[in-house]
Design an enzyme around this catalytic site. Structure first.
Site, PDB file in Angstrom:
ATOM      1  NE  ARG A   1      17.822  14.778 -17.685  1.00  0.00           N
ATOM      2  CZ  ARG A   1      18.771  15.160 -18.178  1.00  0.00           C
ATOM      3  NH1 ARG A   1      19.932  14.582 -18.129  1.00  0.00           N
ATOM      4  NH2 ARG A   1      18.849  16.135 -19.143  1.00  0.00           N
ATOM      5  CE1 TYR A   2      17.338  10.137 -13.249  1.00  0.00           C
ATOM      6  CE2 TYR A   2      18.835  12.162 -12.803  1.00  0.00           C
ATOM      7  CZ  TYR A   2      18.624  10.710 -13.543  1.00  0.00           C
ATOM      8  OH  TYR A   2      19.410  10.220 -14.288  1.00  0.00           O
TER       9      TYR A   2
ATOM     10  NE  ARG B   1      18.644  11.780  -8.142  1.00  0.00           N
ATOM     11  CZ  ARG B   1      17.692  10.859  -8.839  1.00  0.00           C
ATOM     12  NH1 ARG B   1      16.530  10.898  -8.321  1.00  0.00           N
ATOM     13  NH2 ARG B   1      18.152   9.817  -9.595  1.00  0.00           N
TER      14      ARG B   1
ATOM     15  CB  CYS C   1      37.050  23.399 -14.815  1.00  0.00           C
ATOM     16  SG  CYS C   1      35.245  22.884 -14.744  1.00  0.00           S
TER      17      CYS C   1
ATOM     18  CB  CYS D   1      38.050  17.213 -18.772  1.00  0.00           C
ATOM     19  SG  CYS D   1      38.240  17.194 -16.798  1.00  0.00           S
TER      20      CYS D   1
ATOM     21  CB  CYS E   1      34.484  18.583 -20.436  1.00  0.00           C
ATOM     22  SG  CYS E   1      32.901  19.378 -19.712  1.00  0.00           S
TER      23      CYS E   1
ATOM     24  NE  ARG F   1      26.554  19.588 -17.213  1.00  0.00           N
ATOM     25  CZ  ARG F   1      26.822  18.939 -16.037  1.00  0.00           C
ATOM     26  NH1 ARG F   1      27.909  19.458 -15.315  1.00  0.00           N
ATOM     27  NH2 ARG F   1      26.121  18.140 -15.434  1.00  0.00           N
TER      28      ARG F   1
ATOM     29  CG  ASP G   1      28.277  12.796 -22.847  1.00  0.00           C
ATOM     30  OD1 ASP G   1      28.653  13.195 -23.851  1.00  0.00           O
ATOM     31  OD2 ASP G   1      28.491  13.272 -21.712  1.00  0.00           O
TER      32      ASP G   1
ATOM     33  CG  ASP H   1      23.557  10.849 -18.375  1.00  0.00           C
ATOM     34  OD1 ASP H   1      22.386  10.716 -18.311  1.00  0.00           O
ATOM     35  OD2 ASP H   1      24.140  11.678 -17.742  1.00  0.00           O
TER      36      ASP H   1
ATOM     37  CE  LYS I   1      24.365  10.439 -13.520  1.00  0.00           C
ATOM     38  NZ  LYS I   1      23.221  11.489 -13.220  1.00  0.00           N
TER      39      LYS I   1
HETATM   40  C1  LIG Z   1      23.331  12.659 -12.616  1.00  0.00           C
HETATM   41  C2  LIG Z   1      22.257  13.613 -12.601  1.00  0.00           C
HETATM   42  C3  LIG Z   1      21.584  13.764 -11.195  1.00  0.00           C
HETATM   43  C4  LIG Z   1      22.013  12.890 -10.140  1.00  0.00           C
HETATM   44  O1  LIG Z   1      21.520  11.573 -10.156  1.00  0.00           O
HETATM   45  P1  LIG Z   1      21.929  10.552  -9.260  1.00  0.00           P
HETATM   46  O2  LIG Z   1      21.593   9.234 -10.013  1.00  0.00           O
HETATM   47  O3  LIG Z   1      20.966  10.680  -8.313  1.00  0.00           O
HETATM   48  O4  LIG Z   1      23.389  10.776  -8.910  1.00  0.00           O
HETATM   49  C5  LIG Z   1      20.594  14.732 -11.127  1.00  0.00           C
HETATM   50  N1  LIG Z   1      20.029  15.426 -12.049  1.00  0.00           N
HETATM   51  C6  LIG Z   1      20.743  15.419 -13.253  1.00  0.00           C
HETATM   52  C7  LIG Z   1      20.314  16.067 -14.599  1.00  0.00           C
HETATM   53  C8  LIG Z   1      21.868  14.397 -13.716  1.00  0.00           C
HETATM   54  O5  LIG Z   1      22.490  14.599 -14.592  1.00  0.00           O
HETATM   55  S1  SF4 Z   2      34.654  17.372 -16.797  1.00  0.00           S
HETATM   56 FE1  SF4 Z   2      34.036  19.379 -17.490  1.00  0.00          FE
HETATM   57  S2  SF4 Z   2      33.004  20.261 -15.741  1.00  0.00           S
HETATM   58 FE2  SF4 Z   2      34.257  18.586 -15.126  1.00  0.00          FE
HETATM   59  S3  SF4 Z   2      36.166  19.137 -14.426  1.00  0.00           S
HETATM   60 FE3  SF4 Z   2      36.353  18.534 -16.292  1.00  0.00          FE
HETATM   61  S4  SF4 Z   2      35.868  20.183 -17.450  1.00  0.00           S
HETATM   62 FE4  SF4 Z   2      35.146  20.786 -15.687  1.00  0.00          FE
END
Ligand SMILES: *Cc1c(COP(=O)(O)O)cnc(C)c1O
Ligand code: SF4
Length: 437
Positions: free
Chosen positions: A121-122, A125, A134, A138, A141, A143, A302, A339, A346
């Protein structure tokens, strides 16, 4: 006393006489994770009605239940309905409510995925999903769509696809391992994965996002630390949401990681009725920094499906940041982020500190409510510019303009008045000065 009474009780219920002795064995913890309402009831003594049980079972069919005995032992049985650990770990039928505004992939991580496992996305990175399991699922979560599918742990072949993508894209200087929880992989696989990524010349740092220190601190073993140490610089971000989660066991795990030389950060999620309180957050960030963990992000919850009961207005997050900025150490405060739905990344949000502006002064307010000014340099000449330099004739005629006395913020902006700040009555700091005079 090493173990709490609750821990002894749960340990003994799981394995009569030997449970307590094996309590700190992380594999034992995982083997005996609580995955059904029945075992939850048996181990805690909490009882649900037949109707509640039916609803809970439906909830856990949609998103699985899994709680380590350790994390379970943190629940206050006498007041479980208000317990922050219970709310994060056990959930309830509210999760089945899906609002029209909610999305299964609110951050569009799948759309921004060039190859399996990678979200790019960025510019510099990537996020690398290396596990979908996990230690504890959570209930909040993000995801949920991916996590908890027990059959699915990526094979080395699948992970190689992501590794190849990183190797083929020289702009990637930072690789963030996420999941699920990367530390749920076996030691050998973690070692292999890190060595493959570490080998890539243009990767400058690797990061691991993990909830292990919170939900299964015994996973942090000297052997794991010795593996991780080979791949410096390695940054580790964990996920504490409530001061109650910082126990003796999690302190030990954090100390081992900090002593291992990994910079530690924490990402919290702002959750209604769990940590949506400035005092709870202040206590959390203080405990984190005491344990050498730097609060990194505070996430607005989110728009994932079924999380409406966890969401707060954004104003709550701003209020919490207001109570931290200036009031406590700069490194104890996270950046509050939203986000962006749809994959915008973010976005940091803060209270406003700039109150007004003129061409040579900025009016600011501090955390106490003191309003002050910053005089900008006179020598820095900034001019209206239409890029037509030959014709530039900017001229202002102020002489014909009578200025009335200025009032309020306007006074601070004015060149004709030397007031530099407006201070509320009864400001304790100013009173202290007067006393000292
Ligand atoms: C959060 C995130 C990152 C890392 O973002 P930082 O602001 O550098 O911590 C990288 N890729 C994705 C898709 C993210 O959601
Ligand atoms: S937030 Fe989701 S991915 Fe993160 S530790 Fe909890 S269950 Fe696992």
């Amino acid at each position: 006393m090493i173990y709490s009474n609750t821990q002894k009780e749960i340990g003994n219920k799981i394995e009569t006489n030997t449970g307590v002795n094996r309590w700190k064995d992380w594999k034992w913890q995982l083997k005996h994770s609580i995955r059904s309402v029945d075992s939850f009831e048996y181990l805690t003594g909490i009882r649900f009605t037949a109707k509640e049980k039916e609803e809970l079972k439906r909830t856990f069919q949609k998103f699985p239940l899994s709680i380590t005995p350790y994390y379970l032992s943190l629940i206050d049985k006498t007041n479980y309905k208000n317990d922050p650990v219970f709310k994060q770990a056990f959930g309830g039928v509210k999760e089945l409510t899906v609002l029209p505004s909610e999305l299964s992939d609110p951050l569009a991580e799948d759309k921004d995925s060039p190859v399996e496992g990678i979200t790019h996305r960025y510019p510099d990175r990537v996020l690398f999903h290396v596990s979908n399991i996990c230690a504890m699922y959570c209930r909040h979560c993000t995801r949920k769509r991916k996590v908890g599918d027990i059959d699915y742990i990526p094979t080395k072949e699948q992970l190689k696809i992501g590794i190849k993508y990183i190797a083929d894209n020289p702009q990637v200087r930072d690789v963030l391992l996420s999941g699920g929880d990367p530390l749920m992989l076996p030691d050998e696989k973690i070692d292999w994965l890190l060595s493959e990524i570490h080998k890539i010349d243009h990767v400058q740092i690797i990061r691991i996002g993990t909830r292990i220190p919170v939900v299964l601190p015994y996973r942090v073993t000297p052997y794991l630390v010795s593996i991780l140490k080979k791949y410096q610089p390695l940054w580790i971000n964990t996920h504490f949401n409530h001061p109650k989660e910082i126990t003796e066991s999690s302190r030990e795990a954090l100390a081992m990681l900090a002593d291992g030389g990994f910079p530690l950060g924490n990402q919290s999620v702002l959750l209604a009725d769990v940590n949506d309180c400035p005092r709870i957050m202040k206590s959390l960030v203080h405990k984190l920094v005491e344990n050498r963990v730097r609060p990194y992000y505070l996430y607005q919850c989110d728009l994932s499906e079924g999380l409406s009961h966890f969401r707060t207005p954004i104003g709550k997050g701003i209020e919490i940041m207001e109570s931290l900025i200036g009031h406590t150490s700069g490194f104890a405060r996270p950046t509050y982020v939203i986000d962006a739905p749809g994959g915008g990344g973010k976005i940091p949000v803060m209270p406003n500190y700039i109150i007004s502006w003129s061409t040579n002064k900025v009016v600011l307010r501090n955390y106490e409510g003191v309003i002050t000014t910053y005089q900008e340099p006179d020598s820095y000449k900034s001019k209206f510019c239409d890029r037509n330099c030959d014709d530039c004739k900017l001229e202002l005629n102020l002489n014909e303009c009578e200025e009335p006395d200025s009032v309020g913020i306007e006074k601070l902006l004015s060149d004709s008045c030397d007031t530099i700040s407006l201070i509320p009555e009864n400001n304790t700091r100013i009173q202290r000065r007067d006393e000292n005079d």
